[in-house]
Design an enzyme around this catalytic site. Structure first.
Site, mmCIF file in Angstrom:
data_model
loop_
_atom_site.group_PDB
_atom_site.id
_atom_site.type_symbol
_atom_site.label_atom_id
_atom_site.label_comp_id
_atom_site.label_asym_id
_atom_site.label_seq_id
_atom_site.Cartn_x
_atom_site.Cartn_y
_atom_site.Cartn_z
ATOM 1 N N CYS A 1 59.824 57.009 105.877
ATOM 2 C CA CYS A 1 60.214 56.273 106.988
ATOM 3 C C CYS A 1 59.909 57.426 108.130
ATOM 4 O O CYS A 1 60.600 58.569 107.959
ATOM 5 C CB CYS A 1 61.340 55.773 106.894
ATOM 6 S SG CYS A 1 61.648 54.498 105.767
ATOM 7 N N ASP B 1 47.386 41.109 86.594
ATOM 8 C CA ASP B 1 46.242 41.680 87.566
ATOM 9 C C ASP B 1 46.794 43.170 88.200
ATOM 10 O O ASP B 1 45.948 44.034 88.110
ATOM 11 C CB ASP B 1 45.877 40.589 88.750
ATOM 12 C CG ASP B 1 45.048 40.909 89.439
ATOM 13 O OD1 ASP B 1 43.790 41.110 88.823
ATOM 14 O OD2 ASP B 1 45.117 41.246 90.517
ATOM 15 N N CYS C 1 63.425 50.741 101.224
ATOM 16 C CA CYS C 1 63.989 52.171 100.647
ATOM 17 C C CYS C 1 65.356 51.864 99.916
ATOM 18 O O CYS C 1 65.756 52.649 99.060
ATOM 19 C CB CYS C 1 64.199 53.138 101.825
ATOM 20 S SG CYS C 1 62.300 53.551 102.553
ATOM 21 N N HIS D 1 49.662 40.116 97.422
ATOM 22 C CA HIS D 1 48.963 39.889 96.411
ATOM 23 C C HIS D 1 48.566 38.291 96.332
ATOM 24 O O HIS D 1 49.463 37.331 96.542
ATOM 25 C CB HIS D 1 49.750 40.040 94.916
ATOM 26 C CG HIS D 1 48.697 40.314 93.890
ATOM 27 N ND1 HIS D 1 48.074 38.964 93.143
ATOM 28 C CD2 HIS D 1 47.790 41.034 93.084
ATOM 29 C CE1 HIS D 1 47.289 39.193 92.472
ATOM 30 N NE2 HIS D 1 47.020 40.226 92.080
ATOM 31 N N CYS E 1 64.445 61.646 99.254
ATOM 32 C CA CYS E 1 63.387 60.751 99.511
ATOM 33 C C CYS E 1 62.208 61.848 99.517
ATOM 34 O O CYS E 1 61.175 61.492 98.931
ATOM 35 C CB CYS E 1 63.407 60.033 100.615
ATOM 36 S SG CYS E 1 64.537 58.513 100.960
ATOM 37 N N TYR F 1 79.870 34.344 90.279
ATOM 38 C CA TYR F 1 79.274 34.374 88.844
ATOM 39 C C TYR F 1 79.749 33.261 87.994
ATOM 40 O O TYR F 1 78.999 32.563 87.169
ATOM 41 C CB TYR F 1 79.237 35.598 88.226
ATOM 42 C CG TYR F 1 78.268 36.659 88.836
ATOM 43 C CD1 TYR F 1 76.850 36.292 88.469
ATOM 44 C CD2 TYR F 1 78.642 37.759 89.673
ATOM 45 C CE1 TYR F 1 75.964 37.349 89.208
ATOM 46 C CE2 TYR F 1 77.709 38.316 90.401
ATOM 47 C CZ TYR F 1 76.263 38.267 90.012
ATOM 48 O OH TYR F 1 75.183 38.914 90.537
ATOM 49 N N SER G 1 74.502 36.488 85.549
ATOM 50 C CA SER G 1 73.184 36.548 86.306
ATOM 51 C C SER G 1 72.129 36.321 85.104
ATOM 52 O O SER G 1 72.092 36.925 84.191
ATOM 53 C CB SER G 1 72.938 37.801 87.048
ATOM 54 O OG SER G 1 71.446 37.847 87.383
ATOM 55 N N CYS H 1 63.466 59.077 108.561
ATOM 56 C CA CYS H 1 64.157 59.200 107.192
ATOM 57 C C CYS H 1 64.733 60.737 107.216
ATOM 58 O O CYS H 1 64.230 61.567 107.554
ATOM 59 C CB CYS H 1 63.158 59.210 106.065
ATOM 60 S SG CYS H 1 64.002 59.855 104.429
HETATM 61 FE FE1 FES Z 1 62.645 55.319 104.104
HETATM 62 FE FE2 FES Z 1 63.759 57.783 102.948
HETATM 63 S S1 FES Z 1 64.863 56.045 104.135
HETATM 64 S S2 FES Z 1 61.649 57.119 103.067
#
Ligand code: FES
Length: 400
Positions: free
Chosen positions: A380, A359, A171, A205, A388, A98, A105, A383
């Site tokens: 996932c 947009d 994730c 996009h 999550c 840095y 940053s 997962c």
């Molecule tokens: Fe991807 Fe939990 S690690 S949804």
């Protein structure tokens, strides 16, 4: 392109009221959370999620500590002990990096500028949802997600758009920020009467692709016409542990989809490649690594390269240090005088990029985009993180 001169300018100006960077003077207010919209009660709040970066070297340790103890970002054995140990051990080395880019940053300054420009445009183009106010919500440094949510509650907008500033979803990054919002409201009441929307990913996009293509064209123009079409465009994104990829993380294919759109925008004018940077630790990550790929291509006889940050929307340590200093300067020297490595600027405040942000927000507010996407609500396949599961159920409820 941000070159070494820009980095030196930034280094000279950190802490001043007016910062001159690459010929542009920025007022001090860009580094303050207050904006010109503060005097008006916002009707629409736009929460800009990102990981953030330390604004000064004395914030580095806390920043690393938060990363190393975030189980969405990284999973370590004995994390409560090993995480702080690694953070402590890496602090001096990261502080030095840095220091070399000016002492901190610039991600907060860029995000604030992007937010201000976006809201100004939205106020002009979408009076029905104005005034709009942006809120920066970082995961690992101030302004932290929890504090930003408190600020939004104090301001009391009618609508809140939770807007990930990572175009491609992982994730470990976007997912961690969304889980942090869920955790904030676990056991506390949601503000009454607020309508919530989520923009979790926007890798394809068209204005993002146009903006990146413009950044690349600017660098291509710096090469002599005789070799311009041979310049190898190397899209470089932050790598991800293969453990996360094998769990089903969408990031690699979403990065690939942005690359394809950008190359389509360029009419496939040049050879290109997707490479991965910033790996840490001994475990396998997505490869090839950016520096290894550069060396290998030079062995194959390639001489001219443009590095393109494809998953970062503003300058920060990975562009200013890793790309500019370690690759465009140090590695270029090692590879020889006849090798040229340039770097395309991140989207930053490019007008096409601000148009893309506007947009997306407008499409979210007017219903052209769903209040929350089905992909976001789908975990996932492998997962095992109950946070999550709970988080996605919660977002499904609050956005319904
Ligand atoms: Fe991807 Fe939990 S690690 S949804």
């Amino acid at each position: 392109m941000l070159n070494m001169n820009c980095i030196r300018e930034l280094a000279r100006n950190v802490g001043n009221n007016h910062v001159k960077l690459c010929g542009v003077t920025w007022s001090r207010h860009l580094s303050s959370p207050s904006t010109s919209q503060d005097s008006k009660k916002p009707k629409t709040g736009i929460m800009m999620l990102n990981m953030g970066g330390p604004q000064s070297t004395d914030q580095v340790h806390e920043y690393l500590l938060r990363i190393m103890t975030d189980r969405d970002m990284i999973q370590l054995p004995f994390q409560s002990k090993l995480g702080p140990y690694i953070a402590q051990r890496r602090t001096a080395e990261v502080q030095q990096k840095y220091k070399e880019i000016g002492g901190g940053s610039p991600i907060f300054k860029w995000t604030t500028l992007q937010g201000e420009l976006m809201c100004k445009k939205l106020d002009a183009e979408s009076p029905a949802t104005a005034p709009h106010k942006h809120y920066v919500a970082f995961r690992y440094v101030n302004p932290l997600t929890d504090d930003t949510l408190d600020q939004i509650e104090r301001d009391g907008p009618e609508r809140v758009v939770i807007f990930s500033q990572y175009p491609q979803y992982s994730c470990a990054t976007s997912g961690s920020s969304f889980n942090a919002i869920f955790s904030h409201y676990k056991g506390r009441k949601l503000p009454a009467g607020v309508k919530w929307n989520v923009i979790d990913r926007w890798a394809t996009h068209p204005l993002l692709a146009k903006c990146v293509a413009e950044r690349i064209r600017t660098e291509l123009d710096q090469f002599d016409e005789s070799c311009r079409n041979d310049v190898l465009i190397m899209f470089s994104a932050h790598s991800l542990p293969l453990k996360a990829v094998n769990r089903g993380d969408a990031y690699p294919f979403e990065v690939g989809s942005t690359v394809q759109l950008v190359m389509q925008e360029l009419g496939y004018s040049n050879p290109h490649s997707l490479v991965w940077q910033s790996k840490v630790g001994p475990l396998p990550w997505l490869s090839p690594a950016t520096d290894d790929a550069l060396k290998a291509y030079v062995k194959q006889g390639k001489k001219n390269f443009i590095l393109v940050p494809i998953a970062f929307v503003n300058e920060h340590i990975e562009t200013l240090h890793e790309m500019d200093i370690e690759y465009c300067h140090d590695l270029q020297k090692e590879l020889g005088k006849d090798v040229t490595i340039r770097r395309a600027a991140a989207p930053n405040d490019h007008p096409l990029f601000i148009d893309a942000l506007c947009d997306l927000v407008k499409s979210s507010l007017n219903g052209a985009l769903p209040a929350v996407g089905l992909k976001f609500l789908t975990r996932c396949p492998h997962c095992t993180n109950t946070r999550c599961l709970q988080s996605k159920e919660w977002f499904s409820q609050i956005c319904s």
